[in-house]
Design an enzyme around this catalytic site. Structure first.
Site, PDB file in Angstrom:
ATOM      1  N   HIS A  58       0.861  -1.193   0.000  1.00  0.00           N
ATOM      2  CA  HIS A  58       0.000   0.000   0.000  1.00  0.00           C
ATOM      3  C   HIS A  58       0.888   1.231   0.000  1.00  0.00           C
ATOM      4  CE1 HIS A  58      -3.911   2.028   1.324  1.00  0.00           C
ATOM      5  NE2 HIS A  58      -3.011   2.997   1.396  1.00  0.00           N
ATOM      6  N   HIS A  60       1.535   5.061  -2.144  1.00  0.00           N
ATOM      7  CA  HIS A  60       1.062   6.046  -3.129  1.00  0.00           C
ATOM      8  C   HIS A  60       2.258   6.570  -3.920  1.00  0.00           C
ATOM      9  CE1 HIS A  60      -2.990   6.143  -1.378  1.00  0.00           C
ATOM     10  NE2 HIS A  60      -2.377   6.093  -0.195  1.00  0.00           N
ATOM     11  N   LYS A 152      -9.212  -1.242  -5.095  1.00  0.00           N
ATOM     12  CA  LYS A 152      -9.234  -0.493  -3.843  1.00  0.00           C
ATOM     13  C   LYS A 152     -10.545   0.271  -3.717  1.00  0.00           C
ATOM     14  CE  LYS A 152      -7.601   3.423  -1.273  1.00  0.00           C
ATOM     15  NZ  LYS A 152      -6.691   4.570  -1.168  1.00  0.00           N
ATOM     16  N   HIS A 191      -9.562   0.588   2.260  1.00  0.00           N
ATOM     17  CA  HIS A 191      -9.231   1.678   3.171  1.00  0.00           C
ATOM     18  C   HIS A 191     -10.342   1.736   4.215  1.00  0.00           C
ATOM     19  CE1 HIS A 191      -8.475   6.035   4.246  1.00  0.00           C
ATOM     20  NE2 HIS A 191      -9.759   5.921   4.522  1.00  0.00           N
ATOM     21  N   HIS A 220      -5.150   0.070   7.398  1.00  0.00           N
ATOM     22  CA  HIS A 220      -5.223   1.139   8.406  1.00  0.00           C
ATOM     23  C   HIS A 220      -5.932   0.637   9.665  1.00  0.00           C
ATOM     24  CE1 HIS A 220      -4.023   3.385   4.961  1.00  0.00           C
ATOM     25  NE2 HIS A 220      -5.229   3.622   4.486  1.00  0.00           N
ATOM     26  N   ASP A 276       1.771   3.129   3.454  1.00  0.00           N
ATOM     27  CA  ASP A 276       0.913   4.256   3.064  1.00  0.00           C
ATOM     28  C   ASP A 276       1.757   5.443   2.610  1.00  0.00           C
ATOM     29  OD1 ASP A 276      -1.535   5.484   2.571  1.00  0.00           O
ATOM     30  OD2 ASP A 276      -1.772   6.225   4.610  1.00  0.00           O
TER      31      ASP A 276
END
Length: 368
Positions: A58, A60, A152, A191, A220, A276
């Site tokens: 995960h 970005h 996702k 998420h 998370h 993340d």
């Protein structure tokens, strides 16, 4: 490449071994390998430790964020920022903003990072339902695009689309069928926010459709103590959970969350940790007003790995950060140091300082 006399955790402790690498693969792991009949770069690693590379499921890497306005948009990550954090495989995805950003942008960044030496994959979709895709269809994205491992979406979050159970069931069915037809696992990567009963929609979908729990990967799950208890409950029910490696937020640390689950009897193979990185970690007050935004970094993953290593040892820590993510994502040649597996290694000194990174059989970072 021939690595000599290196203490190796594969993740199991192999002791001191020699490892021969060619064509990006591990070709031999033996107690002693003599001179080779072909030109070979030989490294004596007598004072070093070798492990599989970290797999970040995960991240970005094309940038994310945006809460707070355009000034809070996170920039795309460099390959060096990933490698110096020990990440040899990264899975990219969109964040909150799927209006000014696109899945195609994430895919192109994945190809760029791949060309720079690491292995990359992506999830289609974003926070939104109906999902943002490349081809216009979730299943087609997963089936037709090799790098797309799943979908996702956001649930139980004030920024999500608040899907109904029926909408969620249809998407989960698409992911499962696409996985079956493509030979992939088909991951529905979720998420998870802080709304009450955050995994209700997952349990209800599993109950009504019998879609196996292994397709769902909520992340998370260490946002706060209440969400951590939901993670524990879900894992004991047979689900998999992912914790976020944020080091300086007011939430349970990833290594603390892992220990909590293990002490409660959760099998080790149901737990992963991801960074993340490149996203935002916004802080809202009780009335929903934005107070602060922190841009997350890849180095958080290495920080949490080292903290966990001190508590549960390298074999179990590597399972959480390498072997389990590989198995969760269906990457059958990653996450271990074995003959036939991809040659993705981390080279540490004897005090667990990262000294070098080998990705796809090449030394791509550090000096040894």
């Amino acid at each position: 490449m021939l690595l000599k006399n290196v203490r190796t955790f594969a993740p199991q402790d192999l002791g001191s071994v020699d490892i021969f690498v060619g064509y990006s693969k591990v070709l031999a792991v033996e107690s002693s390998i003599g001179s080779m009949p072909i030109e070979t770069k030989t490294f004596d690693l007598s004072n070093f430790i070798l492990t599989p590379g970290l797999i970040d499921l995960h991240v970005h890497f094309a940038g994310a964020g945006g809460e707070g306005g355009p000034l809070f948009r996170a920039e795309p990550l460099s390959v060096s920022s990933l490698l110096e954090s020990g990440i040899t495989t990264a899975v990219g995805l969109l964040g909150t903003d799927s209006y000014a950003r696109s899945v195609m942008e994430v895919l192109q960044k994945a190809y760029a990072l791949e060309a720079q030496g690491i292995s990359t994959y992506i999830f289609t979709g974003s926070y939104k339902i109906p999902p943002i895709t490349i081809t216009g269809d979730v299943a087609v994205d997963i089936i037709a695009i090799e790098k797309v491992l799943g979908l996702k979406a956001a649930i139980a979050d004030h920024r999500s689309s608040h899907p109904t159970v029926e909408e969620f069931m249809r998407l989960a069915s698409q992911v499962r069928v696409a996985g079956i037809l493509s030979g992939k696992v088909g991951i529905f990567h979720l998420h998870v926010g802080t709304c009450p009963d955050p995994l209700y929609i997952v349990r209800e979908t599993n109950k009504r459709t019998s879609i196996p729990l292994y397709h769902f990967l909520p992340t998370h799950m260490n946002r706060n103590e209440a969400i951590l208890e939901e993670a524990l409950k879900f894992a004991l029910e047979g689900g998999n959970v992912d914790f976020t490696a944020i080091s300086d937020m007011n939430c349970p640390q990833a290594y603390e969350a892992v220990i909590h689950l293990l002490e409660a009897g959760v099998p080790l193979d149901r737990i992963t940790v991801s960074s993340d990185a490149g996203g935002s970690s916004p802080l809202f007050d009780s009335e929903g007003h934005l107070l602060d935004v922190r841009i997350t970094t890849p180095e958080d993953l290495m920080t949490q790995f080292l903290r966990m290593l001190d508590v549960i040892g390298p074999e179990k820590a590597l399972a959480v950060f390498s072997t389990n993510p590989a198995e969760r994502l269906g990457l059958g040649c990653k996450g271990k140091i074995e003959v036939g597996f991809d040659a993705d290694f981390l080279i540490f000194d004897n005090t667990w300082n990262l000294a070098g990174v080998v990705a796809k059989g090449r030394l791509v970072w550090g000096k040894i």
